[in-house]
Design a protein around this motif. Sequence first.
Motif, short mmCIF file in Angstrom:
data_model
loop_
_atom_site.label_atom_id
_atom_site.label_comp_id
_atom_site.label_asym_id
_atom_site.label_seq_id
_atom_site.Cartn_x
_atom_site.Cartn_y
_atom_site.Cartn_z
N LEU A 25 1.83 -9.06 1.86
CA LEU A 25 0.41 -9.38 1.99
C LEU A 25 -0.28 -9.42 0.63
N ARG A 26 0.03 -8.44 -0.23
CA ARG A 26 -0.56 -8.44 -1.57
C ARG A 26 -0.10 -9.66 -2.37
N THR A 27 1.19 -9.99 -2.24
CA THR A 27 1.72 -11.16 -2.95
C THR A 27 1.05 -12.44 -2.46
N LEU A 28 0.90 -12.56 -1.14
CA LEU A 28 0.24 -13.73 -0.57
C LEU A 28 -1.21 -13.84 -1.02
N LEU A 29 -1.92 -12.72 -1.00
CA LEU A 29 -3.33 -12.75 -1.38
C LEU A 29 -3.49 -13.18 -2.83
N LEU A 30 -2.74 -12.55 -3.72
CA LEU A 30 -2.85 -12.90 -5.15
C LEU A 30 -2.35 -14.32 -5.40
N GLY A 31 -1.24 -14.68 -4.74
CA GLY A 31 -0.66 -16.01 -4.95
C GLY A 31 -1.56 -17.13 -4.48
N THR A 32 -2.13 -16.99 -3.27
CA THR A 32 -2.98 -18.05 -2.74
C THR A 32 -4.30 -18.16 -3.49
N VAL A 33 -4.84 -17.04 -3.93
CA VAL A 33 -6.05 -17.08 -4.76
C VAL A 33 -5.76 -17.78 -6.08
N PHE A 34 -4.62 -17.47 -6.68
CA PHE A 34 -4.24 -18.11 -7.95
C PHE A 34 -4.05 -19.62 -7.75
#
Length: 347
Positions: A25-34
């Motif tokens: 979830l943290r990876t998805l959140l940071l990745g999609t925001v980036f």
Amino acid sequence: MTKWDIVKETIFEDLRTDSARELQLRTLLLGTVFLALISAILTAMNIAKGWWLMTASTGLLVAGFLVAALCAKRKKALASSVITAVMVAVTFSFYALSGQNEGFACLWILLVPVIGPSLLGIRVAFFLSTYFQLFLIALFCTPLNQMVVDHYTATFIARFPVLYFAAFGGMGVLAVQKQYYLNKTVDQAYHDGLTKLYNRIYYTQALEKHAEDDFSLAVFDLNRLKYVNDTFGHLAGDEVICAAADLLSETFGSDSVVARIGGDEFAVISPADSEQMNELLAHIAQEALSWKGSFPGCECPLALSVGCVARGEFPDYSLEEVLKEADRRMYQDKSAWYQGSGFDRRR
């Protein structure tokens, strides 16, 4: 289990632990925001140059990645991964078909197998990369290639599929290997090697997670395990431990956390209420009476002492006090069993 079975299990199984889900979830959140930020910059550049078709496509990416980020924020990992995958598939397929930007199409489709497993999770990334493989086979290796002949150079048409398949193959193998060894590491970290139940580490984390919830806690202890070990050997003792583990696991099912927290100690965190727990414990006692070991001459019954506490009984207790109460009841039950059976408690 064959190698193919291991690969299928690695690709299609869900994440096993809460910590693994939180990491994704943290990876998805940071990745999609980036990715949304990068797409926004590209949109601004396209507007400045008057490339309106490109502006529409990168603007669509911005919207899609922001929705995916919102899903990740709300702990909907699969929805976030699928939305991101669909946006990537639709937009990059458009670039490959339209020939609007040869370099852009090449760069991003090649990056899919590289960044996909780490951002989207291996399962979604696998299907996304498989889609692009089929898409490129149709685009470059069938009569449909006439659609793109006028847009791309001959060198690009000849080499790009080879580059993509090589990237997908190499990164796919590495991603499956990484996930496989990650799963094995998680198994070893959170499961007991003998019984395959959860271990004390996972049990402690689960207790802390459910500390404020309404749950029932049952603590079990095997009776006469020392006698079995001393008389019939430790293989017989292991058989008794595994029989108890199987009985608890089958009785409480996947809705409960069933753990081996010591040599002959087990614990169960269950959503069942007091009445349901009494029925389950009665079932365990009845099934234990009919158990027979496979070792010759081993007539020792499968006897489990239990202490059960419903969290709602002691709303003002701390978690530590609830645990102490469960232990107290278990030792009380153990004393009663030895007194009633006439066996020596020291054996």
